[in-house]
Scaffold this active site. Sequence first.
Site, PDB file in Angstrom:
ATOM      1  N   ASN A 285      29.711 -41.248 -63.267  1.00 32.17           N
ATOM      2  CA  ASN A 285      28.571 -40.677 -63.997  1.00 32.17           C
ATOM      3  C   ASN A 285      27.375 -40.444 -63.086  1.00 32.17           C
ATOM      4  O   ASN A 285      26.717 -39.402 -63.148  1.00 32.17           O
ATOM      5  CB  ASN A 285      28.170 -41.602 -65.149  1.00 32.17           C
ATOM      6  N   ASP A 294      32.389 -37.313 -69.048  1.00 27.87           N
ATOM      7  CA  ASP A 294      33.044 -37.060 -70.332  1.00 27.87           C
ATOM      8  C   ASP A 294      34.386 -36.354 -70.143  1.00 27.87           C
ATOM      9  O   ASP A 294      35.370 -36.661 -70.827  1.00 27.87           O
ATOM     10  CB  ASP A 294      32.137 -36.208 -71.225  1.00 27.87           C
ATOM     11  N   GLU A 320      34.326 -46.778 -71.726  1.00 28.71           N
ATOM     12  CA  GLU A 320      35.410 -46.275 -70.878  1.00 28.71           C
ATOM     13  C   GLU A 320      36.682 -47.101 -71.032  1.00 28.71           C
ATOM     14  O   GLU A 320      37.540 -47.107 -70.150  1.00 28.71           O
ATOM     15  CB  GLU A 320      34.969 -46.247 -69.403  1.00 28.71           C
TER      16      GLU A 320
END
Length: 408
Positions: A285, A294, A320
């Site tokens: 990220n 995503d 996650e």
Amino acid sequence: GQYGAVTRIAETILGSTSRASAVAFPKPLAAEHAEQVYACTVRLVAHMARRLSSRERDVAQDKADLSSVLHILKAISSKRCAHDILYVFVQQIARVVPMRRCSVVRVWGGEQRGHVLASHEDPSVRDLVIELSKYPEIVEAMEQRDKVVVNDVLKDPRTKPFAAELAHSGITSLVVIPLVLFDQNVGSLVLRGARGAGPFSTREISFCEIVAEAAANALERANLFEGLQRVNERLEVLAVTDDLTGLYNHRYFRERLEEECARAQRYQLPLSCIILDVDDFKRVNDTYGHLTGDCVLREIAARTSQMVRKSDIVARYGGEEFVVIMPQTDLEGAHTQAERIRKGICEKPFDGLPEDDRVTVSIGTAVFDTQTMQDCEALIRTADEALYEAKKAGKNCVVTKQRSVEGI
């Protein structure tokens, strides 16, 4: 005798008429006119008898038609599926009004093709495509927004170009009656009837129109019902689906796990659970952005779903983390499956990431021990402990456990 009775009837009728016109009826009736009066009266009585008999037949036919309409309405109202309504509709009409072919055709907008949705000859017909250029009677009914009647396909200019083909099929007359016209949800629907035994009578056409209107109302209710059903089904799917990955959500996972644990406990069947966590997902990220993150989660979800059995349940556990419930799978089988998933994720690159930047997962695997585990919470706890050990062991690996520390 009979002669005198008939004469008196004639005298009464003629006498009433004479009084109304202020003309006196000659009394007594002259002998030379008696035979004429008698013959006239006999013809009058015979005519009245025929009219009465015809009226009785009409009343009987009206009663039969009403009974048929009620029967069809009852049959239609019991159906909730649009196709079932249409099939019952054409089947029942063909039963009451003799037809060689009775069908419902749908046309969307300005399409040059129609779709036969139901035919009384074959209940399996649901979407038979036809070329409208060969069915001018259907095109005209839609253009005129009214019924079209062809009494003789050989002489009618509309059907003359196709007369030989129609005659070969044993069809001599046609009727087309609109059910629904230009509806944004269902398009245009028309009833098409064909027969080979003379033209349709006015009574038969009126009967078809009455039932067609009832069928249209039933279809509207059916479409509303099916629409609500689809909405409810969609809502049910959304209620158990994770928005990002399309997998089952955590709530559905817990419900199914409780069911599978109860089944395993009752029938003494093996049951395993896998929890996998994306290694260093924060780095993905932070480095490539949350949109890429995503995409990575969606791809992991897709790869995992492709590598499990149909009987397995894959869900997003949270963040996650993902979980897989594997019914009738022992510890060895669960470990093998978990290793397949791990390799399937780490050995292939991900879109949006460099070729050499591979995503890995750590996996904890546990089997439900019916002797030491009292509920599904113990199974989740054991799998979670195995996942923790996999992280401690250096990540990108599988650790399996059979029972929790509390169960030892």
